[in-house]
Enzyme design. Structure first.
Site, mmCIF file in Angstrom:
data_model
loop_
_atom_site.group_PDB
_atom_site.id
_atom_site.type_symbol
_atom_site.label_atom_id
_atom_site.label_comp_id
_atom_site.label_asym_id
_atom_site.label_seq_id
_atom_site.Cartn_x
_atom_site.Cartn_y
_atom_site.Cartn_z
ATOM 1 N N ASP B 124 0.852 -1.189 0.000
ATOM 2 C CA ASP B 124 0.000 0.000 0.000
ATOM 3 C C ASP B 124 0.889 1.241 0.000
ATOM 4 O OD1 ASP B 124 -2.473 1.249 -0.038
ATOM 5 O OD2 ASP B 124 -2.515 1.475 2.127
ATOM 6 N N HIS B 131 -3.959 14.096 0.497
ATOM 7 C CA HIS B 131 -4.134 13.210 1.658
ATOM 8 C C HIS B 131 -2.928 13.319 2.599
ATOM 9 C CE1 HIS B 131 -4.936 9.637 4.081
ATOM 10 N NE2 HIS B 131 -3.745 9.172 3.756
ATOM 11 N N GLU B 197 -10.284 4.063 3.473
ATOM 12 C CA GLU B 197 -9.387 4.824 2.608
ATOM 13 C C GLU B 197 -9.775 4.503 1.171
ATOM 14 O OE1 GLU B 197 -5.233 4.285 3.727
ATOM 15 O OE2 GLU B 197 -5.465 5.851 5.255
ATOM 16 N N GLU B 199 -9.073 4.166 -2.480
ATOM 17 C CA GLU B 199 -7.861 3.988 -3.276
ATOM 18 C C GLU B 199 -8.191 3.251 -4.575
ATOM 19 O OE1 GLU B 199 -4.459 2.423 -1.240
ATOM 20 O OE2 GLU B 199 -5.102 3.137 0.721
ATOM 21 N N ASP B 229 -9.003 0.516 1.814
ATOM 22 C CA ASP B 229 -8.030 0.080 2.821
ATOM 23 C C ASP B 229 -8.584 0.450 4.203
ATOM 24 O OD1 ASP B 229 -5.601 -0.715 3.966
ATOM 25 O OD2 ASP B 229 -4.791 1.308 3.815
ATOM 26 N N ARG B 233 -7.704 3.801 13.077
ATOM 27 C CA ARG B 233 -6.831 4.967 13.323
ATOM 28 C C ARG B 233 -6.240 4.983 14.718
ATOM 29 N NH1 ARG B 233 -5.711 6.287 8.268
ATOM 30 N NH2 ARG B 233 -7.574 6.765 7.062
ATOM 31 N N GLN B 236 -3.544 2.368 14.876
ATOM 32 C CA GLN B 236 -2.421 2.869 14.069
ATOM 33 C C GLN B 236 -1.598 3.912 14.831
ATOM 34 O OE1 GLN B 236 -3.710 4.266 10.235
ATOM 35 N NE2 GLN B 236 -1.663 4.881 9.557
ATOM 36 N N LYS B 249 -4.052 -2.034 9.801
ATOM 37 C CA LYS B 249 -4.396 -2.182 8.384
ATOM 38 C C LYS B 249 -4.643 -3.643 8.019
ATOM 39 C CE LYS B 249 -3.306 2.144 7.045
ATOM 40 N NZ LYS B 249 -4.096 2.989 6.140
ATOM 41 N N THR B 253 -8.925 -5.424 3.593
ATOM 42 C CA THR B 253 -8.845 -4.477 2.482
ATOM 43 C C THR B 253 -9.810 -5.022 1.441
ATOM 44 O OG1 THR B 253 -6.566 -3.834 2.919
ATOM 45 C CG2 THR B 253 -7.340 -3.579 0.658
ATOM 46 N N GLU B 359 -9.858 12.590 7.285
ATOM 47 C CA GLU B 359 -9.754 13.914 6.670
ATOM 48 C C GLU B 359 -11.107 14.626 6.633
ATOM 49 O OE1 GLU B 359 -7.065 13.644 2.927
ATOM 50 O OE2 GLU B 359 -7.660 11.621 3.466
#
Lengths: 417, 417
Positions: B124, B131, B197, B199, B229, B233, B236, B249, B253, B359
């Protein structure tokens, strides 16, 4: 546990890595034979594929051993693992089986050893306290050496399974993007700080779907190998923030050719060190799950004799592989037979016990002097590194066979075709 | 390029994701049929396994399509990829083939879609400038938002292939070790800041051994999927220093079920944005290798209608997948057919163009209001996320099919058996 005696040549020698107590699993070929599964015993390899073909081993309806990997046996599960070991002890220990079994022994000197498994995925940890403290001190100062999470979870990152190679494979010095401290901008150059990391590798033998306990994780482990996590320190320094090492660790990781089973290592179990913080329940020690394994590294410059540069022990680790595997599953991450978990670099408290040149030369500032009189900060082209390891019994050793690799010079132009 | 017309029902509709221009590859099954390779066309799936069996497709001596993955086709190489596409255009475009081909079409509504490939390894990246700037600003302040390496290399980390699932798979909120800012010590708890996420995923179709150029890398790419993904948070934040994201993560996915080929996307190629620093030669753009793909995310609370929470475009990325793949090989890292490369979160400059809740809610400080009146900072149990994407042609769209997943509540006790 005393030496278990075998009728196979060399198996009762105190110097062999492969007495009957060991029985490690590998993949071999000869001029006459394709790659297949075999077991090391003394100076010989027992051909499991032929043994199965001839009915001397009968553990499954479908053949397990006439393939160039041990993944089929892993997937057959712990009952088959136990039955196989019991049968091998019978065949290779009991003199009565000599006539039937002797024709299935291949001299190790005539065999080529291959990867013992298909690596499903590869994870590398950072779980040696001396190593993490040394590296942290160099990079962040003694007071901030250990990151705040370090004493609470076994820090790990996913590596690249496709880069795992078997002992004896040459390793080419990589190119990479790096930035010298005295330059404003990075450049694409051959690595200048190529290093080893002395580790053990744990091989996952059974699948999991949800989180597993430390006890369950331990039972999932099929066996252990020696592991050298080749590391490009200058590439790593430039790339690793904020998402961790990537290309610095992707050139190669070398493993020893023989998978030493958990059963063989059982008499050498030992505890993790005292905890500074009590671990959370899901990571708590559930009995001794580290092993007392003597580990050594030698470095031989091209055409020169080898010098021992490090001597340490797997029991130095802060976290066991079982704890690492339990942590690996906390998020629900599915584990697969053939997953390989690197322990993290194994360093002891003393200088000679450090498992990387980064630590041994203290970031390049204190060159090592080899027996040949040459000095080393990081690896030079033509250097051959050899990792060896053994659990030391009374008059015998449970060895892994050497984990070796030679550094080839970087390509002149990596894009020339 | 104009719409290419097809005789297949629904294929010429401006609303379908699957006109003849697209021809994406998936794996499907029905009540009567085992998993096999198929191609989406209009409202139907063309059964490639039966087409091969009946001699309508004949590209290889060994069967390519009667398996539940497209890896065999990938390994057959770019000439076979091109021949297959040409043959499909003939079969599904030319009315003369209708009688022979129509019996091999399965209504999509009757099919179950599966993972289109075996994922060899999963990487990834972190290659969207908006971002990276948003996340960096939240964590390190606006002046240090981008790490020093960010404008010089596509930052990436290895993920966990075993955790990749196909659209429609429920995703269970993970447990993990995390530390609240108001506690001194970590705890083992269900994730409280579960996120998406948005992607794109690039699928590597051919193997490499040494470093490859950006042009070569582009040619290695078999196709693209949408990719979510899922990210924990809070886990992480506690685990990611110093070696990057790991368990945060590894829960799942999700990818969309249809692999849209590079050939189908060819008319929608576009350039990367202007460079602040000239890239080093081995990463320099070698022609347009990003794509103009319109991307949307909706969130539907349990039993409520969906709200569009993000709308952006793949052309926002700073690095193309070809550049990411070229970087991935710099160290000599071997690449394998079936490798999956996540682009990194795709965010645009505007607030509504942000590809993660981190975000969109600015770290949880600015809750989003959904059409139902509910608010969201991070995902709640029962939320269904749907990613959609399409390259928009004149009167047609090259779509990916939805990439969807519903959040299940965390297990009460993840170790209960």
């Amino acid at each position: 546990m005393p030496l278990m005696t075998s009728w196979v040549p060399g198996a009762n020698s105190p110097d062999t890595d492969f007495p009957l107590n060991n029985l490690p699993y590998g993949v071999f070929s000869t001029d006459e034979m394709d790659e297949r599964c075999g077991v090391a015993i003394g100076d010989m390899i027992f051909d499991c594929a032929r043994a199965e073909e001839e009915g001397l081993i009968a553990l499954s309806d479908s053949p397990l051993f006439d393939v160039p990997f041990w993944n089929e046996v892993m997937e057959a599960g712990p009952e088959v693992w136990a039955a196989l070991r019991a049968r091998l002890v019978e065949l290779l220990g009991d003199e009565a089986n000599r006539d039937a079994v002797a024709p299935l022994l291949v001299p190790m000197a005539e065999a080529v050893l291959h990867m013992p498994m298909l690596v499903s995925e590869y994870t590398d940890f950072y779980a040696g306290r001396h190593h993490a403290t040394n590296v942290g001190t160099m990079f962040r100062g003694a007071e901030n050496a250990l990151p705040p999470n370090w004493l609470h979870i076994p820090i790990g990152y996913n590596g690249r399974a496709s880069s795992v190679v078997v002992s004896g494979t040459d390793v080419r010095r990589p190119w990479g993007q790096l930035k010298s401290p005295d330059h404003d901008l990075p450049a694409f150059l051959p690595c200048r700080r190529f290093d080893l990391e002395l580790e053990m590798g744990a091989i996952v033998g059974t699948a999991s779907e949800g989180p597993v306990t430390v006890t369950e994780a331990n039972e999932m482990i099929f066996g252990y190998v020696l592991l050298n996590d080749w590391s490009a320190r200058d590439i790593q320094a430039w790339e690793y923030q904020p998402l961790g090492p990537f290309q610095a660790k992707a050139t190669a990781t070398t493993i020893s050719p023989w998978i030493v089973t958990r059963a063989a290592l059982e008499p050498f179990k030992c505890d993790t060190p005292e905890r500074e913080f009590e671990l959370l329940d899901h990571l708590k020690d559930a009995g001794p799950m580290l092993y007392d394994i003597d580990l050594r590294v030698t470095l031989a410059p091209e055409g020169k004799p080898a010098t021992e540069i490090a001597h340490t022990n797997y029991r130095e680790m802060y976290y066991s592989s079982a704890q690492q595997l339990a942590h690996h599953t906390t998020s629900g991450c599915p584990m697969t037979p053939g997953d390989l978990l690197g322990s993290g670099t194994i360093s002891g408290a003393e200088k000679h016990e450090r498992g990387s040149l980064l630590e041994l030369s203290w970031g390049g500032k204190e060159p090592l002097t080899l027996d040949s009189g040459e000095t080393r900060t990081f690896l030079e082209d033509g250097d051959t590194l050899t990792l060896t390891g053994a659990a030391l019994g009374d008059g015998y050793r449970i060895g892994f066979g050497p984990c070796t690799g030679k550094v080839l010079p970087a390509l002149e132009d990596p894009y020339a075709r």
